[in-house]
Enzyme design. Structure first.
Site, PDB file in Angstrom:
ATOM      1  N   HIS A  79       0.807  -1.676  -0.024  1.00 40.70           N
ATOM      2  CA  HIS A  79      -0.065   0.118   0.311  1.00 40.70           C
ATOM      3  C   HIS A  79       1.231   1.050  -0.170  1.00 40.70           C
ATOM      4  O   HIS A  79      -0.195   2.481   0.068  1.00 40.70           O
ATOM      5  CB  HIS A  79      -0.978   0.005   1.218  1.00 40.70           C
ATOM      6  CG  HIS A  79      -1.903  -1.236   1.175  1.00 40.70           C
ATOM      7  ND1 HIS A  79      -2.907  -1.553   2.036  1.00 40.70           N
ATOM      8  CD2 HIS A  79      -2.187  -1.805   0.222  1.00 40.70           C
ATOM      9  CE1 HIS A  79      -3.354  -2.344   1.685  1.00 40.70           C
ATOM     10  NE2 HIS A  79      -3.974  -2.795   0.355  1.00 40.70           N
ATOM     11  N   THR A 102      -3.517  -7.956  10.778  1.00 46.62           N
ATOM     12  CA  THR A 102      -4.851  -7.583   9.956  1.00 46.62           C
ATOM     13  C   THR A 102      -5.623  -8.555  10.122  1.00 46.62           C
ATOM     14  O   THR A 102      -5.701  -9.671  10.808  1.00 46.62           O
ATOM     15  CB  THR A 102      -3.725  -8.405   8.288  1.00 46.62           C
ATOM     16  OG1 THR A 102      -4.144  -7.598   7.298  1.00 46.62           O
ATOM     17  CG2 THR A 102      -3.147  -9.500   8.458  1.00 46.62           C
ATOM     18  N   ASN A 152      -2.743 -12.475  16.232  1.00 43.43           N
ATOM     19  CA  ASN A 152      -3.784 -11.507  16.598  1.00 43.43           C
ATOM     20  C   ASN A 152      -4.313 -11.377  17.475  1.00 43.43           C
ATOM     21  O   ASN A 152      -5.080 -13.107  18.009  1.00 43.43           O
ATOM     22  CB  ASN A 152      -4.671 -11.524  15.187  1.00 43.43           C
ATOM     23  CG  ASN A 152      -5.607 -10.173  14.970  1.00 43.43           C
ATOM     24  OD1 ASN A 152      -5.754  -9.800  15.529  1.00 43.43           O
ATOM     25  ND2 ASN A 152      -5.631  -9.225  14.048  1.00 43.43           N
ATOM     26  N   GLU A 199      -7.544 -10.456  18.299  1.00 44.82           N
ATOM     27  CA  GLU A 199      -8.616 -10.906  17.616  1.00 44.82           C
ATOM     28  C   GLU A 199      -8.529 -12.051  16.677  1.00 44.82           C
ATOM     29  O   GLU A 199      -8.152 -11.567  15.956  1.00 44.82           O
ATOM     30  CB  GLU A 199      -9.221  -9.596  16.887  1.00 44.82           C
ATOM     31  CG  GLU A 199      -9.315  -8.158  18.721  1.00 44.82           C
ATOM     32  CD  GLU A 199     -10.179  -6.822  18.035  1.00 44.82           C
ATOM     33  OE1 GLU A 199     -10.417  -6.433  19.027  1.00 44.82           O
ATOM     34  OE2 GLU A 199     -10.971  -6.654  17.104  1.00 44.82           O
TER      35      GLU A 199
END
Ligand code: APR
Length: 260
Positions: A132, A202, A227, A229
């Site tokens: 990105h 991510t 992660n 979550e």
């Protein structure tokens, strides 16, 4: 099992897979830089969670009037956001340093980062694809050449490429802008070579980046997710380390050092 046992077991499992692999790659997201003080986009406390996703016409607006975009950028309208300030004052955290150490140890071949904050390079990583873009670079809209923003002349707006005279833009990929071909090609090339895929910090909901772990998994490469979550990758991951990257990655590196 208690969370601590889960964590220790997951760290051991991840270290075992890293020891066995010959071309491990990582897809990194905003969660890795969260511990450097840079807000994430989604999940708890994320920018988009708080303020909603931005419009996806950034690229069209730039193309319509590049000079206006540059004038607004230079008068600070793009730069004064808390997000921009957080990036400009951020330093690498233990998660970035651990990834650089894994590269130094020969355990990590490449990082595909969705982050534009340049913190992997500041931490010492060298094999990086910034899918990105990078907030500190400019890119030519004609030849794709990149330069550091600090080195270009802004006497003329919009600034022009010193190589081909094309119009320069910030290297950060705008909403609606195609991913630069060179970056995209390298991401697919790395994904086709990997024998171990790490998805770190991510939400794995933005494409084409979110495709890479699934493509690697389909080719038989084990998948490790780091992660705090759950994400759409969690159910297909071989190892899930439900912890922050700044805690998990140094623990994996330490275990690998112990067994050298
Ligand atoms: N360690 C690891 N992961 C973390 C941490 C941490 N300390 N803190 C938060 N996370 C996780 C969150 O649980 C979430 O799953 O990081 C993830 C961040 O997700 P997003 O905010 O969606 O960021 P990212 O996945 O990088 O977004 C991809 O979306 O808006 C676009 O261009 C933007 O590159 C970005 C892309």
């Amino acid at each position: 099992m208690t969370a601590a046992v889960d964590f220790d077991q997951a760290i051991h499992d991840a270290a075992r897979l890293l020891r066995r692999s010959t071309h491990a790659i990582a897809l990194v997201g905003a969660g890795l830089s969260a511990e450097s003080g840079i807000p994430t986009y989604r999940g708890t406390g994320g920018l988009w969670t708080k303020f909603g996703e931005p419009t996806i016409d950034g690229w069209d607006l730039f193309l319509t009037d590049p000079a206006l975009w540059w004038r607004e950028a230079l008068d600070g309208r793009h730069a004064e956001s808390a997000f921009a300030k957080a990036i400009d004052s951020a330093s690498p955290n233990p998660g970035h340093h651990a990834l650089a150490e894994l590269e130094h140890m020969g355990r990590l071949a490449h990082i595909i980062t969705q982050n534009i904050d340049d913190l992997h390079r500041k931490a010492g990583s060298r094999h990086i694809t910034e899918i990105h873009g990078n907030r500190f670079l400019v890119r030519c809209t004609n030849c794709g050449g990149r330069d550091r923003l600090s080195t270009i002349s802004l006497d003329r707006i919009p600034p022009l490429c010193p190589e081909c005279g094309g119009i320069l833009k910030n290297d950060t990929v705008m909403f609606g802008e195609p991913i630069p071909q060179d970056a995209l090609h390298e991401c697919y090339r790395q994904t086709s070579m990997t024998d171990l895929f790490l998805s770190i910090g991510t939400s794995a909901v933005v494409y084409p980046a979110a495709d890479f772990p699934v493509m690697a998994k389909r080719r038989g490469a084990p998948l490790i997710e780091i992660n705090p979550e759950e994400t759409p990758l969690s159910e297909i991951a071989d190892v899930v380390i439900r912890a922050s990257a700044g805690q998990a990655l140094p623990a994996v590196v330490e275990l690998l050092h112990q067994e050298l």
